[in-house]
Write a protein that holds these residues in place. Sequence first.
Motif, PDB file in Angstrom:
ATOM      1  N   HIS A 164       0.844  -1.197   0.000  1.00 47.26           N
ATOM      2  CA  HIS A 164       0.000   0.000   0.000  1.00 47.26           C
ATOM      3  C   HIS A 164       0.877   1.244   0.000  1.00 47.26           C
ATOM      4  N   ARG A 165       0.375   2.281  -0.610  1.00 49.03           N
ATOM      5  CA  ARG A 165       1.033   3.580  -0.539  1.00 49.03           C
ATOM      6  C   ARG A 165       0.883   4.104   0.889  1.00 49.03           C
ATOM      7  N   PRO A 166       1.970   4.573   1.490  1.00 48.72           N
ATOM      8  CA  PRO A 166       1.848   5.162   2.828  1.00 48.72           C
ATOM      9  C   PRO A 166       1.206   6.550   2.719  1.00 48.72           C
ATOM     10  N   PRO A 167       0.777   7.122   3.844  1.00 47.94           N
ATOM     11  CA  PRO A 167       0.234   8.481   3.795  1.00 47.94           C
ATOM     12  C   PRO A 167       1.247   9.464   3.220  1.00 47.94           C
ATOM     13  N   LEU A 168       0.743  10.416   2.459  1.00 47.58           N
ATOM     14  CA  LEU A 168       1.599  11.485   1.945  1.00 47.58           C
ATOM     15  C   LEU A 168       1.944  12.437   3.084  1.00 47.58           C
ATOM     16  N   PRO A 169       3.011  13.217   2.943  1.00 46.73           N
ATOM     17  CA  PRO A 169       3.325  14.197   3.986  1.00 46.73           C
ATOM     18  C   PRO A 169       2.112  15.090   4.260  1.00 46.73           C
ATOM     19  N   GLY A 170       1.774  15.228   5.522  1.00 51.74           N
ATOM     20  CA  GLY A 170       0.624  16.037   5.918  1.00 51.74           C
ATOM     21  C   GLY A 170      -0.670  15.251   6.028  1.00 51.74           C
ATOM     22  N   GLU A 171      -0.711  14.018   5.507  1.00 52.85           N
ATOM     23  CA  GLU A 171      -1.910  13.179   5.625  1.00 52.85           C
ATOM     24  C   GLU A 171      -1.862  12.408   6.940  1.00 52.85           C
ATOM     25  N   GLN A 172      -2.998  12.266   7.572  1.00 51.96           N
ATOM     26  CA  GLN A 172      -3.094  11.458   8.782  1.00 51.96           C
ATOM     27  C   GLN A 172      -3.281   9.988   8.449  1.00 51.96           C
ATOM     28  N   ALA A 173      -3.833   9.738   7.268  1.00 52.49           N
ATOM     29  CA  ALA A 173      -4.082   8.364   6.828  1.00 52.49           C
ATOM     30  C   ALA A 173      -3.951   8.314   5.312  1.00 52.49           C
ATOM     31  N   ALA A 174      -3.674   7.131   4.795  1.00 55.39           N
ATOM     32  CA  ALA A 174      -3.529   6.954   3.348  1.00 55.39           C
ATOM     33  C   ALA A 174      -4.892   6.773   2.689  1.00 55.39           C
ATOM     34  N   VAL A 175      -4.935   7.042   1.400  1.00 57.37           N
ATOM     35  CA  VAL A 175      -6.115   6.769   0.595  1.00 57.37           C
ATOM     36  C   VAL A 175      -6.191   5.257   0.393  1.00 57.37           C
ATOM     37  N   PRO A 176      -7.342   4.629   0.629  1.00 55.43           N
ATOM     38  CA  PRO A 176      -7.430   3.185   0.410  1.00 55.43           C
ATOM     39  C   PRO A 176      -7.367   2.859  -1.080  1.00 55.43           C
ATOM     40  N   GLY A 177      -6.757   1.745  -1.374  1.00 56.59           N
ATOM     41  CA  GLY A 177      -6.770   1.268  -2.748  1.00 56.59           C
ATOM     42  C   GLY A 177      -5.688   1.824  -3.636  1.00 56.59           C
ATOM     43  N   TYR A 178      -4.540   2.165  -3.072  1.00 55.08           N
ATOM     44  CA  TYR A 178      -3.409   2.614  -3.887  1.00 55.08           C
ATOM     45  C   TYR A 178      -2.252   1.677  -3.592  1.00 55.08           C
ATOM     46  N   LEU A 179      -1.908   0.846  -4.569  1.00 51.02           N
ATOM     47  CA  LEU A 179      -0.873  -0.164  -4.393  1.00 51.02           C
ATOM     48  C   LEU A 179       0.297   0.078  -5.337  1.00 51.02           C
ATOM     49  N   PHE A 180       1.467  -0.321  -4.888  1.00 53.17           N
ATOM     50  CA  PHE A 180       2.669  -0.328  -5.721  1.00 53.17           C
ATOM     51  C   PHE A 180       3.076  -1.772  -5.942  1.00 53.17           C
ATOM     52  N   ILE A 181       3.434  -2.085  -7.177  1.00 53.05           N
ATOM     53  CA  ILE A 181       4.029  -3.375  -7.507  1.00 53.05           C
ATOM     54  C   ILE A 181       5.443  -3.065  -7.949  1.00 53.05           C
ATOM     55  N   GLU A 182       6.405  -3.584  -7.213  1.00 58.21           N
ATOM     56  CA  GLU A 182       7.814  -3.259  -7.475  1.00 58.21           C
ATOM     57  C   GLU A 182       8.626  -4.531  -7.652  1.00 58.21           C
ATOM     58  N   THR A 183       9.583  -4.467  -8.544  1.00 64.55           N
ATOM     59  CA  THR A 183      10.495  -5.590  -8.703  1.00 64.55           C
ATOM     60  C   THR A 183      11.502  -5.569  -7.560  1.00 64.55           C
ATOM     61  N   ARG A 184      11.957  -6.726  -7.210  1.00 63.61           N
ATOM     62  CA  ARG A 184      13.045  -6.797  -6.222  1.00 63.61           C
ATOM     63  C   ARG A 184      14.377  -6.433  -6.882  1.00 63.61           C
ATOM     64  N   ARG A 185      14.492  -6.819  -8.127  1.00 64.05           N
ATOM     65  CA  ARG A 185      15.745  -6.555  -8.849  1.00 64.05           C
ATOM     66  C   ARG A 185      15.775  -5.096  -9.308  1.00 64.05           C
ATOM     67  N   HIS A 186      16.942  -4.521  -9.264  1.00 61.70           N
ATOM     68  CA  HIS A 186      17.142  -3.169  -9.769  1.00 61.70           C
ATOM     69  C   HIS A 186      17.016  -3.192 -11.293  1.00 61.70           C
ATOM     70  N   VAL A 187      15.942  -2.628 -11.782  1.00 64.81           N
ATOM     71  CA  VAL A 187      15.706  -2.520 -13.219  1.00 64.81           C
ATOM     72  C   VAL A 187      14.783  -1.332 -13.416  1.00 64.81           C
TER      73      VAL A 187
END
Length: 135
Positions: free
Chosen positions: A32-55
Amino acid sequence: MTSACAICDKHRGVGPLVGPRVFADDLVVVSHRPPLPGEQAAVPGYLFIETRRHVRSLSQLEEHEAAAVASAAWRAARALECELAPAFVFSAIAGRSAPHFHQHVFVRPAGTPDAVPWNDTDAWGERPLLGEQNQ
């Protein structure tokens, strides 16, 4: 302990980018995306899919990595639709600052006004925040 790579740190659970982890294997991490600076809580339903490998880009992924990313994005979109009943689920590949390929999968909450840009739910002052759904 932090490293020179903020995404590697995130995958180890360290640093300001850490959000709740949804799934991880040896190829990808979904969180999940963490809260943005100044937000008390994150918006639900925002996900990141990231590779483990540097690419840096989609074209640099190995075929099995691309398949892992695609599968994670598909599963994430289906889960978001089931859990949040959004108006729409978007997926975008964007970003040049991180040395890890990352794909965004995020919802447009039901009831979002048409004037709010498709990619900027954060601009909507009445957007739902985590912890508010059941209130």
